[in-house]
Write a protein that holds these residues in place. Structure first.
Motif, PDB file in Angstrom:
ATOM      1  N   GLU A  73       6.579   0.657   0.250  1.00  0.00           N
ATOM      2  CA  GLU A  73       5.687   1.661  -0.331  1.00  0.00           C
ATOM      3  C   GLU A  73       6.387   2.411  -1.465  1.00  0.00           C
ATOM      4  O   GLU A  73       5.811   2.631  -2.530  1.00  0.00           O
ATOM      5  CB  GLU A  73       5.236   2.641   0.749  1.00  0.00           C
ATOM      6  CG  GLU A  73       4.266   3.682   0.268  1.00  0.00           C
ATOM      7  CD  GLU A  73       3.824   4.624   1.378  1.00  0.00           C
ATOM      8  OE1 GLU A  73       3.300   5.686   1.034  1.00  0.00           O
ATOM      9  OE2 GLU A  73       4.014   4.293   2.555  1.00  0.00           O
ATOM     10  N   HIS A  74       7.647   2.781  -1.241  1.00  0.00           N
ATOM     11  CA  HIS A  74       8.430   3.474  -2.279  1.00  0.00           C
ATOM     12  C   HIS A  74       8.597   2.584  -3.511  1.00  0.00           C
ATOM     13  O   HIS A  74       8.419   3.040  -4.640  1.00  0.00           O
ATOM     14  CB  HIS A  74       9.782   3.889  -1.722  1.00  0.00           C
ATOM     15  CG  HIS A  74      10.690   4.466  -2.765  1.00  0.00           C
ATOM     16  ND1 HIS A  74      10.493   5.714  -3.301  1.00  0.00           N
ATOM     17  CD2 HIS A  74      11.777   3.948  -3.385  1.00  0.00           C
ATOM     18  CE1 HIS A  74      11.420   5.948  -4.207  1.00  0.00           C
ATOM     19  NE2 HIS A  74      12.216   4.891  -4.276  1.00  0.00           N
ATOM     20  N   LYS A  75       8.936   1.322  -3.300  1.00  0.00           N
ATOM     21  CA  LYS A  75       9.135   0.406  -4.421  1.00  0.00           C
ATOM     22  C   LYS A  75       7.834   0.188  -5.191  1.00  0.00           C
ATOM     23  O   LYS A  75       7.838   0.131  -6.423  1.00  0.00           O
ATOM     24  CB  LYS A  75       9.676  -0.931  -3.919  1.00  0.00           C
ATOM     25  CG  LYS A  75      11.124  -0.871  -3.493  1.00  0.00           C
ATOM     26  CD  LYS A  75      11.590  -2.198  -2.945  1.00  0.00           C
ATOM     27  CE  LYS A  75      13.041  -2.123  -2.514  1.00  0.00           C
ATOM     28  NZ  LYS A  75      13.512  -3.370  -1.932  1.00  0.00           N
ATOM     29  N   LEU A  76       6.720   0.075  -4.485  1.00  0.00           N
ATOM     30  CA  LEU A  76       5.434  -0.109  -5.148  1.00  0.00           C
ATOM     31  C   LEU A  76       5.066   1.124  -5.962  1.00  0.00           C
ATOM     32  O   LEU A  76       4.611   1.014  -7.104  1.00  0.00           O
ATOM     33  CB  LEU A  76       4.347  -0.409  -4.111  1.00  0.00           C
ATOM     34  CG  LEU A  76       2.987  -0.820  -4.662  1.00  0.00           C
ATOM     35  CD1 LEU A  76       3.108  -2.064  -5.539  1.00  0.00           C
ATOM     36  CD2 LEU A  76       2.010  -1.063  -3.519  1.00  0.00           C
TER      37      LEU A  76
ATOM     38  N   GLU B 206      19.100  -9.718   3.777  1.00  0.00           N
ATOM     39  CA  GLU B 206      18.056 -10.455   3.073  1.00  0.00           C
ATOM     40  C   GLU B 206      16.730 -10.364   3.819  1.00  0.00           C
ATOM     41  O   GLU B 206      15.756 -10.993   3.439  1.00  0.00           O
ATOM     42  CB  GLU B 206      18.475 -11.923   2.923  1.00  0.00           C
ATOM     43  CG  GLU B 206      19.752 -12.111   2.114  1.00  0.00           C
ATOM     44  CD  GLU B 206      19.648 -11.534   0.715  1.00  0.00           C
ATOM     45  OE1 GLU B 206      18.623 -11.733   0.055  1.00  0.00           O
ATOM     46  OE2 GLU B 206      20.611 -10.860   0.289  1.00  0.00           O
ATOM     47  N   ALA B 207      16.674  -9.594   4.892  1.00  0.00           N
ATOM     48  CA  ALA B 207      15.457  -9.464   5.688  1.00  0.00           C
ATOM     49  C   ALA B 207      14.351  -8.805   4.876  1.00  0.00           C
ATOM     50  O   ALA B 207      14.590  -8.137   3.879  1.00  0.00           O
ATOM     51  CB  ALA B 207      15.743  -8.638   6.944  1.00  0.00           C
ATOM     52  N   VAL B 208      13.128  -8.974   5.320  1.00  0.00           N
ATOM     53  CA  VAL B 208      11.968  -8.376   4.657  1.00  0.00           C
ATOM     54  C   VAL B 208      12.081  -6.860   4.742  1.00  0.00           C
ATOM     55  O   VAL B 208      12.464  -6.306   5.762  1.00  0.00           O
ATOM     56  CB  VAL B 208      10.672  -8.847   5.342  1.00  0.00           C
ATOM     57  CG1 VAL B 208       9.461  -8.150   4.745  1.00  0.00           C
ATOM     58  CG2 VAL B 208      10.544 -10.354   5.240  1.00  0.00           C
ATOM     59  N   ASP B 209      11.754  -6.170   3.625  1.00  0.00           N
ATOM     60  CA  ASP B 209      11.817  -4.714   3.567  1.00  0.00           C
ATOM     61  C   ASP B 209      10.836  -4.086   4.550  1.00  0.00           C
ATOM     62  O   ASP B 209       9.770  -4.620   4.790  1.00  0.00           O
ATOM     63  CB  ASP B 209      11.472  -4.220   2.154  1.00  0.00           C
ATOM     64  CG  ASP B 209      12.521  -4.616   1.134  1.00  0.00           C
ATOM     65  OD1 ASP B 209      13.662  -4.845   1.535  1.00  0.00           O
ATOM     66  OD2 ASP B 209      12.178  -4.675  -0.056  1.00  0.00           O
ATOM     67  N   ASP B 210      11.195  -2.916   5.082  1.00  0.00           N
ATOM     68  CA  ASP B 210      10.256  -2.224   5.961  1.00  0.00           C
ATOM     69  C   ASP B 210       9.148  -1.581   5.132  1.00  0.00           C
ATOM     70  O   ASP B 210       9.227  -1.482   3.914  1.00  0.00           O
ATOM     71  CB  ASP B 210      10.965  -1.210   6.860  1.00  0.00           C
ATOM     72  CG  ASP B 210      11.551  -0.028   6.115  1.00  0.00           C
ATOM     73  OD1 ASP B 210      11.216   0.170   4.934  1.00  0.00           O
ATOM     74  OD2 ASP B 210      12.339   0.710   6.726  1.00  0.00           O
ATOM     75  N   SER B 211       8.090  -1.141   5.769  1.00  0.00           N
ATOM     76  CA  SER B 211       6.897  -0.672   5.061  1.00  0.00           C
ATOM     77  C   SER B 211       7.161   0.564   4.207  1.00  0.00           C
ATOM     78  O   SER B 211       6.616   0.688   3.116  1.00  0.00           O
ATOM     79  CB  SER B 211       5.759  -0.409   6.043  1.00  0.00           C
ATOM     80  OG  SER B 211       6.121   0.602   6.950  1.00  0.00           O
TER      81      SER B 211
END
Length: 120
Positions: free
Chosen positions: A99-102, A90-95
């Protein structure tokens, strides 16, 4: 070692891992386009090795030859293989992931806008 000699446009790479396997993969998805890669998994270290890859366009040709050679080409990436299910948290996604998701979000939004499914 046995492996694959992969020719794409003006690039040639030799992919092979002694006592392990390599593969050539091409993925076609409606949201991400067409992508190819040649890679393998070195065991028992569980290292994912990548030799080449990229986007494909209509008319592109990839030549593949099964061959025997002494040394593989230089890698473009090498990282510890990880099971996505085991390492999901559940940790915050890495950059890079964000970026890929955006990027994917904006592509999908454009598809829906082009089909008049969503307003701006």
């Amino acid at each position: 070692m046995k492996g694959l000699v992969v020719k794409f446009k003006n690039k040639i790479c030799k992919a092979g891992i002694p006592q392990c396997g390599v593969g050539l993969v091409a993925n076609i998805t409606w949201h991400s386009g067409v992508f190819w890669s040649v890679s393998g998994l070195r065991m028992p270290e569980e290292m994912h090795l990548v030799w080449d890859g990229g986007m494909l366009e209509i008319g592109d040709v990839i030549e593949v030859e099964v061959a025997e050679f002494e040394e593989a080409s230089m890698l473009v990436a090498e990282e510890k293989h990880a099971c996505l299910i085991e390492n999901k948290s559940e940790a915050v996604d890495d950059s890079k992931d964000l970026e890929h998701k955006l990027n994917l979000y904006y592509r999908l939004k454009k598809v829906l806008e082009d089909e008049n499914q969503v307003s701006e």
